[in-house]
Design a protein around this motif. Structure first.
Motif, PDB file in Angstrom:
ATOM      1  N   GLY A 209     -20.888 -25.772 -41.055  1.00 30.48           N
ATOM      2  CA  GLY A 209     -20.929 -24.619 -40.145  1.00 30.48           C
ATOM      3  C   GLY A 209     -22.159 -23.946 -39.929  1.00 30.48           C
ATOM      4  N   ASN A 210     -22.807 -23.117 -40.298  1.00 28.80           N
ATOM      5  CA  ASN A 210     -24.179 -22.742 -40.021  1.00 28.80           C
ATOM      6  C   ASN A 210     -25.044 -23.110 -41.104  1.00 28.80           C
ATOM      7  OD1 ASN A 210     -23.628 -21.693 -37.425  1.00 28.80           O
ATOM      8  ND2 ASN A 210     -23.136 -19.776 -38.127  1.00 28.80           N
ATOM      9  N   ARG A 211     -24.698 -23.894 -42.038  1.00 30.13           N
ATOM     10  CA  ARG A 211     -25.724 -24.168 -43.267  1.00 30.13           C
ATOM     11  C   ARG A 211     -25.944 -25.675 -42.875  1.00 30.13           C
ATOM     12  NH1 ARG A 211     -26.476 -23.683 -48.889  1.00 30.13           N
ATOM     13  NH2 ARG A 211     -26.790 -25.667 -49.925  1.00 30.13           N
ATOM     14  N   ILE A 212     -27.420 -25.965 -43.136  1.00 28.25           N
ATOM     15  CA  ILE A 212     -28.090 -27.304 -42.817  1.00 28.25           C
ATOM     16  C   ILE A 212     -28.718 -27.710 -44.291  1.00 28.25           C
ATOM     17  CG2 ILE A 212     -30.068 -26.391 -41.887  1.00 28.25           C
ATOM     18  CD1 ILE A 212     -30.157 -28.818 -40.539  1.00 28.25           C
ATOM     19  N   ASP A 213     -28.534 -28.705 -44.693  1.00 27.80           N
ATOM     20  CA  ASP A 213     -29.055 -29.341 -45.915  1.00 27.80           C
ATOM     21  C   ASP A 213     -29.924 -30.464 -45.397  1.00 27.80           C
ATOM     22  OD1 ASP A 213     -27.846 -27.640 -47.663  1.00 27.80           O
ATOM     23  OD2 ASP A 213     -26.163 -28.987 -47.881  1.00 27.80           O
ATOM     24  N   ILE A 214     -31.219 -30.555 -45.776  1.00 26.44           N
ATOM     25  CA  ILE A 214     -32.186 -31.365 -45.318  1.00 26.44           C
ATOM     26  C   ILE A 214     -32.864 -32.041 -46.564  1.00 26.44           C
ATOM     27  CG2 ILE A 214     -34.217 -32.263 -44.001  1.00 26.44           C
ATOM     28  CD1 ILE A 214     -34.041 -29.433 -42.699  1.00 26.44           C
ATOM     29  N   ALA A 215     -32.432 -33.433 -46.646  1.00 29.89           N
ATOM     30  CA  ALA A 215     -32.943 -34.220 -47.751  1.00 29.89           C
ATOM     31  C   ALA A 215     -34.190 -35.101 -47.510  1.00 29.89           C
ATOM     32  CB  ALA A 215     -31.963 -35.334 -48.181  1.00 29.89           C
ATOM     33  N   ILE A 216     -35.208 -34.841 -48.224  1.00 32.63           N
ATOM     34  CA  ILE A 216     -36.617 -35.431 -47.652  1.00 32.63           C
ATOM     35  C   ILE A 216     -37.097 -36.383 -48.826  1.00 32.63           C
ATOM     36  CG2 ILE A 216     -38.896 -34.917 -47.115  1.00 32.63           C
ATOM     37  CD1 ILE A 216     -37.836 -31.993 -46.338  1.00 32.63           C
ATOM     38  N   ASN A 235     -35.149 -23.441 -31.148  1.00 31.65           N
ATOM     39  CA  ASN A 235     -33.968 -22.554 -30.774  1.00 31.65           C
ATOM     40  C   ASN A 235     -32.833 -23.329 -31.826  1.00 31.65           C
ATOM     41  OD1 ASN A 235     -35.087 -20.856 -29.069  1.00 31.65           O
ATOM     42  ND2 ASN A 235     -35.214 -22.436 -27.622  1.00 31.65           N
ATOM     43  N   LEU A 236     -33.020 -24.019 -32.738  1.00 34.55           N
ATOM     44  CA  LEU A 236     -32.025 -24.785 -33.505  1.00 34.55           C
ATOM     45  C   LEU A 236     -31.783 -23.954 -34.907  1.00 34.55           C
ATOM     46  CD1 LEU A 236     -32.697 -28.534 -32.925  1.00 34.55           C
ATOM     47  CD2 LEU A 236     -31.042 -27.006 -31.537  1.00 34.55           C
ATOM     48  N   PHE A 237     -32.887 -23.483 -35.415  1.00 36.89           N
ATOM     49  CA  PHE A 237     -32.759 -22.913 -36.702  1.00 36.89           C
ATOM     50  C   PHE A 237     -32.704 -21.406 -36.642  1.00 36.89           C
ATOM     51  CE2 PHE A 237     -33.846 -27.124 -37.763  1.00 36.89           C
ATOM     52  CZ  PHE A 237     -33.114 -27.334 -39.189  1.00 36.89           C
ATOM     53  N   ARG A 238     -32.025 -20.647 -37.641  1.00 39.26           N
ATOM     54  CA  ARG A 238     -32.179 -19.117 -37.690  1.00 39.26           C
ATOM     55  C   ARG A 238     -33.552 -19.246 -38.800  1.00 39.26           C
ATOM     56  NH1 ARG A 238     -28.175 -16.526 -35.770  1.00 39.26           N
ATOM     57  NH2 ARG A 238     -26.287 -17.387 -35.664  1.00 39.26           N
ATOM     58  N   TYR A 239     -34.735 -18.889 -38.091  1.00 41.50           N
ATOM     59  CA  TYR A 239     -36.023 -19.016 -38.873  1.00 41.50           C
ATOM     60  C   TYR A 239     -36.236 -18.138 -39.965  1.00 41.50           C
ATOM     61  CZ  TYR A 239     -37.161 -21.486 -34.478  1.00 41.50           C
ATOM     62  OH  TYR A 239     -37.264 -22.313 -33.418  1.00 41.50           O
ATOM     63  N   ILE A 253     -34.234 -31.563 -51.429  1.00 44.65           N
ATOM     64  CA  ILE A 253     -33.379 -31.006 -50.440  1.00 44.65           C
ATOM     65  C   ILE A 253     -33.717 -29.558 -50.329  1.00 44.65           C
ATOM     66  CG2 ILE A 253     -30.869 -30.391 -50.004  1.00 44.65           C
ATOM     67  CD1 ILE A 253     -31.729 -32.976 -52.783  1.00 44.65           C
ATOM     68  N   VAL A 254     -33.748 -29.221 -48.834  1.00 48.09           N
ATOM     69  CA  VAL A 254     -34.087 -27.734 -48.522  1.00 48.09           C
ATOM     70  C   VAL A 254     -32.736 -27.312 -47.734  1.00 48.09           C
ATOM     71  CG1 VAL A 254     -35.548 -26.342 -47.336  1.00 48.09           C
ATOM     72  CG2 VAL A 254     -36.431 -28.160 -48.280  1.00 48.09           C
ATOM     73  N   SER A 255     -32.285 -26.134 -47.942  1.00 48.41           N
ATOM     74  CA  SER A 255     -31.112 -25.763 -47.114  1.00 48.41           C
ATOM     75  C   SER A 255     -31.541 -24.498 -46.316  1.00 48.41           C
ATOM     76  CB  SER A 255     -30.062 -25.507 -48.591  1.00 48.41           C
ATOM     77  OG  SER A 255     -29.520 -26.533 -49.078  1.00 48.41           O
ATOM     78  N   GLY A 256     -30.892 -24.415 -45.425  1.00 49.62           N
ATOM     79  CA  GLY A 256     -31.125 -23.308 -44.445  1.00 49.62           C
ATOM     80  C   GLY A 256     -30.093 -22.959 -43.544  1.00 49.62           C
ATOM     81  N   GLU A 257     -30.299 -22.331 -42.480  1.00 51.79           N
ATOM     82  CA  GLU A 257     -29.255 -21.786 -41.462  1.00 51.79           C
ATOM     83  C   GLU A 257     -29.625 -22.362 -40.125  1.00 51.79           C
ATOM     84  OE1 GLU A 257     -27.794 -17.902 -41.470  1.00 51.79           O
ATOM     85  OE2 GLU A 257     -27.550 -17.867 -43.612  1.00 51.79           O
ATOM     86  N   VAL A 258     -28.616 -22.959 -39.277  1.00 49.44           N
ATOM     87  CA  VAL A 258     -28.671 -23.135 -37.924  1.00 49.44           C
ATOM     88  C   VAL A 258     -27.891 -22.303 -36.951  1.00 49.44           C
ATOM     89  CG1 VAL A 258     -29.350 -25.566 -38.407  1.00 49.44           C
ATOM     90  CG2 VAL A 258     -26.865 -24.601 -38.110  1.00 49.44           C
ATOM     91  N   LYS A 259     -28.363 -22.053 -35.932  1.00 54.51           N
ATOM     92  CA  LYS A 259     -27.721 -21.115 -34.934  1.00 54.51           C
ATOM     93  C   LYS A 259     -26.423 -21.747 -34.659  1.00 54.51           C
ATOM     94  CE  LYS A 259     -31.718 -19.043 -32.975  1.00 54.51           C
ATOM     95  NZ  LYS A 259     -32.750 -19.103 -31.593  1.00 54.51           N
ATOM     96  N   GLU A 260     -26.149 -22.838 -34.367  1.00 50.59           N
ATOM     97  CA  GLU A 260     -24.996 -23.487 -34.112  1.00 50.59           C
ATOM     98  C   GLU A 260     -25.110 -25.192 -34.455  1.00 50.59           C
ATOM     99  OE1 GLU A 260     -25.389 -24.420 -29.265  1.00 50.59           O
ATOM    100  OE2 GLU A 260     -24.361 -22.522 -30.019  1.00 50.59           O
ATOM    101  N   PRO A 261     -23.973 -25.744 -34.713  1.00 54.17           N
ATOM    102  CA  PRO A 261     -24.136 -27.431 -35.084  1.00 54.17           C
ATOM    103  C   PRO A 261     -24.667 -28.043 -33.979  1.00 54.17           C
ATOM    104  CG  PRO A 261     -22.001 -26.374 -35.918  1.00 54.17           C
ATOM    105  CD  PRO A 261     -22.788 -25.207 -34.928  1.00 54.17           C
ATOM    106  N   PHE A 262     -25.466 -29.066 -34.295  1.00 60.02           N
ATOM    107  CA  PHE A 262     -25.775 -30.305 -33.575  1.00 60.02           C
ATOM    108  C   PHE A 262     -26.023 -31.535 -33.915  1.00 60.02           C
ATOM    109  CE2 PHE A 262     -29.474 -27.925 -35.638  1.00 60.02           C
ATOM    110  CZ  PHE A 262     -30.199 -29.326 -36.022  1.00 60.02           C
ATOM    111  N   ALA A 263     -26.114 -32.461 -33.213  1.00 55.93           N
ATOM    112  CA  ALA A 263     -26.091 -33.847 -33.654  1.00 55.93           C
ATOM    113  C   ALA A 263     -27.105 -34.601 -33.091  1.00 55.93           C
ATOM    114  CB  ALA A 263     -24.879 -34.563 -33.544  1.00 55.93           C
ATOM    115  N   ALA A 264     -28.501 -34.258 -33.370  1.00 51.56           N
ATOM    116  CA  ALA A 264     -29.664 -35.014 -32.952  1.00 51.56           C
ATOM    117  C   ALA A 264     -30.716 -35.013 -33.923  1.00 51.56           C
ATOM    118  CB  ALA A 264     -30.127 -34.117 -31.633  1.00 51.56           C
ATOM    119  N   GLU A 265     -31.598 -35.888 -33.867  1.00 48.75           N
ATOM    120  CA  GLU A 265     -32.799 -36.234 -34.671  1.00 48.75           C
ATOM    121  C   GLU A 265     -33.531 -34.969 -34.484  1.00 48.75           C
ATOM    122  OE1 GLU A 265     -35.260 -39.674 -35.526  1.00 48.75           O
ATOM    123  OE2 GLU A 265     -36.728 -38.625 -33.963  1.00 48.75           O
ATOM    124  N   ILE A 266     -33.995 -34.332 -35.954  1.00 50.72           N
ATOM    125  CA  ILE A 266     -34.620 -32.949 -35.797  1.00 50.72           C
ATOM    126  C   ILE A 266     -36.163 -33.605 -36.278  1.00 50.72           C
ATOM    127  CG2 ILE A 266     -32.626 -31.564 -35.963  1.00 50.72           C
ATOM    128  CD1 ILE A 266     -33.321 -31.248 -38.868  1.00 50.72           C
TER     129      ILE A 266
END
Length: 704
Positions: A209-216, A235-239, A253-266
């Motif tokens: 959905g609008n949730r993003i999990d980033i595993a570092i 313009n990808l994240f809800r800062y 793992i850091v979790s946040g929100e994105v404006k809309e789903p995407f499929a690109a390297e960030i």
């Protein structure tokens, strides 16, 4: 004998007054003297000072030299990371390098977070440096001098306002041995230590959905706290959305929100512990589950600054309320008369009144959006401008002068315009068109004023993203139009309006008097901006157009063709504007300060405060009607002068008639984008902001 249609008309008393004013206009510019050239203003101090330093000034041929753009914000101010977040602009560099030399990418230190009115900013509050590697040409010869220059632009912001700043920075170099002195190496090593470290492995992310999990990748044995992920991709994240963090094995793992789903390297930056950072690149993948929670910066939306109590909703409300109160300001009075006349013509016609009010509102809001958009664009381009910036341009003032002369002539009955004449029934098309342009005129005339509540909203608009800032300007226009919307859509209010009748013709003619006075004020302002040449151009064009409009009125009464006259009027206007734009402008010398007053100077102000002397500081402009009313009614009164003299209060005056970057910056520092602004500095205390409508009592009370 019946009077011929082309014979001289019989003038009413209001028409006589208008014509006398026009004669005075002619005598004014003929009698004006030549003016001296104004001395150039001194360079303004910056809220974020920038300088350029090199690790060595004697690089060897083919060397890579690290240079630092050092940024030093004043207390309460900040600049921005490469992705500024919801507001602000990052550092922009345009290099001027010798042939064969090249500049690498900007390396930015780890930023902080700041929430302002619900918007996340990625900022720097302390002194810091952006590092850039310069490649010295291999063909350089020992002893050759290299002139390294860069044009830098950035935003300097407080919690309330932003000021665009710029500088041309340079550092001289001479080709030599490439030796780096130990102190220089140590200084640059400190700056390098503030940079994030590139992560040697790819991170993973997953979106639900609008949730993003980033595993570092992050060793389980290493400590991690106060975590925050800064997205470099814009313009990808809800800062400002809350972030959470957990550690699962060798993953953080850091979790946040994105404006809309995407499929690109960030790309991004992980901040942790005490301003340490990792450069992160993440691709889609499977996120580890479980793990222990880790603290993040702040609670919810992180902040390392104090959040102001006002959110965007309050700021927007202030803009609407400020626009509403503008209707009480002297600069808007002439337009209110025009609008009252328009409403009176409609009597009880509810449908027509509503269409008229909507058209008027659309005209005001569109004008405020255009003016606000131009101001934001100019500030983004590095110009130091504020609200009513257009009245600091002699070409714009000339155009307004000619427009006001035409409106004056129309109201006085010298000629008629379809949909504006008072004696005719407004057609549907003409009424809406006339109301729209009355709204445009109201917005233009209202811009010299700033009223209560409006100042805070306009100041905040300079900090917000452009889309939200434009909403603030639209709110201002809506507030300005609100009384007439209320009359149109609330039947009990509309029923209180006077019925149409013969009184309207005389009222319309009397309304020509304040419009003629407005024309004279604009001519006087033109003299303040452009001297005698400006008055000569403006006065001549105004008188010629006035005579052509009189001729147009005669042709209207006789039924003769009038297209040639209209074309001539347009031609005269265009010619006057072109002449003004190309003329050698010699502005008159500034008027001497009133007895007991000193001109605004920030250093002088600091000196007076250091001495413990009370200071009354006010900012004014010749185009600000509210300012002039306050000066006449409260500031320049004998009672005020006596009270100030008794208490030893020093009066300081900032004249904003012409564009002045020093004053623009000072106004921005106090959350204002225009005048008036009245400040009182008690001995050894912070400034007090005084009301924008002053009374003698307000000022004499300062001495108690």
């Amino acid at each position: 004998m019946k009077r011929n249609a082309t014979s001289s008309p019989k003038f009413t008393r209001p028409q006589h007054i208008v014509l006398r004013l026009c004669q005075f206009l002619l005598s004014l510019f003929v009698a004006a003297g030549m003016a001296h050239t104004q001395a150039p203003a001194a360079a303004a101090s910056q809220y974020v000072r920038a300088s350029l330093e090199a690790e060595t000034r004697s690089p060897a041929p083919g060397d890579i030299v690290t240079v630092a753009i050092v940024m030093d914000p004043k207390p309460g101010w900040h600049d921005y990371w490469v992705n500024p977040g919801d507001a602000g602009t990052p550092l922009e560099l345009q290099w001027q390098l010798p042939a064969g030399a090249s500049a690498g990418p900007v390396r930015a230190p780890v930023p902080e977070t700041l929430i302002v009115s619900g918007f996340m900013n990625h900022i720097y509050k302390a002194k810091h440096a952006f590092l850039v590697d310069l490649k010295i040409p291999q063909s350089a010869i020992v002893g050759q001098k290299l002139d390294i220059k860069v044009n830098a632009r950035w935003s300097a912001c407080s919690d309330l306002v932003c000021v665009p700043e710029s500088a041309t920075l340079s550092v001289p170099m001479t080709i030599g041995s490439g030796t780096i002195a130990k102190p220089d190496r140590a200084r640059f090593d400190v700056w390098r230590s503030a940079l994030p470290v590139p992560l040697d492995r790819k991170a993973l992310y997953a979106i639900d959905g609008n949730r993003i999990d980033i595993a570092i990748p992050y060793p389980r044995s290493a400590d991690a706290s106060r975590v925050w992920f800064f997205a470099q991709s814009e313009n990808l994240f809800r800062y400002a959305a809350p972030q959470t963090a957990r550690q699962s094995g060798d993953w953080l793992i850091v979790s946040g929100e994105v404006k809309e789903p995407f499929a690109a390297e960030i790309a991004g930056l992980l901040r942790f512990n005490d301003a340490q950072g990792l450069e992160v690149r993440a691709t889609p993948g499977t996120i580890p589950t479980g793990g222990a929670a880790i603290s993040v910066l702040g609670k919810g939306a992180a902040t390392e600054g104090s959040e102001p109590p006002l959110g965007f909703g309050w700021i927007l409300s202030f803009s609407v309320l400020g626009g509403l109160l503008l209707n009480l300001m002297p600069c808007v009075f002439p337009i209110l008369g025009l609008k009252a006349l328009s409403l009176a013509k409609m009597g009880g016609d509810e449908r027509e009144a509503r269409r008229d009010a909507i058209a008027y509102t659309v005209g005001i809001i569109l004008s405020c959006l255009v003016l606000g958009g131009i101001m934001l664009a100019l500030r983004a381009a590095g110009e130091e401008v504020g609200w009513a910036f257009q009245l600091q341009d002699p070409v714009i003032v000339l155009l307004l002068l000619l427009l006001m002369v035409a409106v004056t002539a129309n109201l006085a009955g010298l000629f008629d315009v379809g949909g504006i004449g008072a004696g005719e029934k407004l057609t549907r098309k003409g009424g809406i068109s006339g109301s729209f342009w009355t709204g445009v005129l109201a917005a233009v005339v209202a811009t010299p004023c700033t009223g209560p509540f409006m100042a805070a909203a306009m100041g905040a608009a300079l900090l917000l993203p452009a889309s939200l800032a434009l909403l603030i300007f639209a709110g201002l226009g809506f507030g300005l139009a609100l009384p007439f919307l209320a009359i149109a859509f609330v039947p009990p209010l509309r029923k209180r309006m006077p019925r149409p009748g013969p009184w309207m013709v005389r009222f319309r003619q009397w309304m020509a008097v304040p419009m003629a006075l407005t024309s004279l004020a604009l001519l006087w302002l033109l003299y303040q901006l452009a001297g005698f040449s400006g008055v000569l151009i403006g006065g001549t064009a105004a008188l010629i157009i006035l005579s052509r409009l009189f001729e147009l009125g005669r042709k209207q009464k006789s039924g003769s063709p009038r297209k040639i006259v209209v074309a001539a009027i347009l031609g005269i206007t265009v010619a006057a504007l072109l002449i003004m734009d190309k003329a050698a402008i010699v502005a008159p010398a500034p008027q001497p300060m009133k007895e007991g007053s000193v001109a605004f100077d920030e250093e002088r102000l600091a000196s007076l405060r250091a001495e413990g002397k009370p200071v009354f500081l006010y900012f004014t402009a010749d185009w600000c009607v509210t300012c002039k009313v306050n000066e006449k009614a409260a500031i320049d009164r004998t009672e005020t002068s006596a009270a100030f003299a008794k208490a030893g209060i020093q009066t300081m005056v900032g004249d904003y008639t012409r564009r002045d970057p020093d004053i623009t910056r000072f106004l921005a520092k106090h959350g204002r984008s225009g005048v008036p602004l009245y400040l009182y500095y008690p001995p050894n205390a912070d400034a007090r902001v005084l009301p924008q409508i002053l009374t003698v009592t307000d000022l004499t009370a300062l001495s108690e």
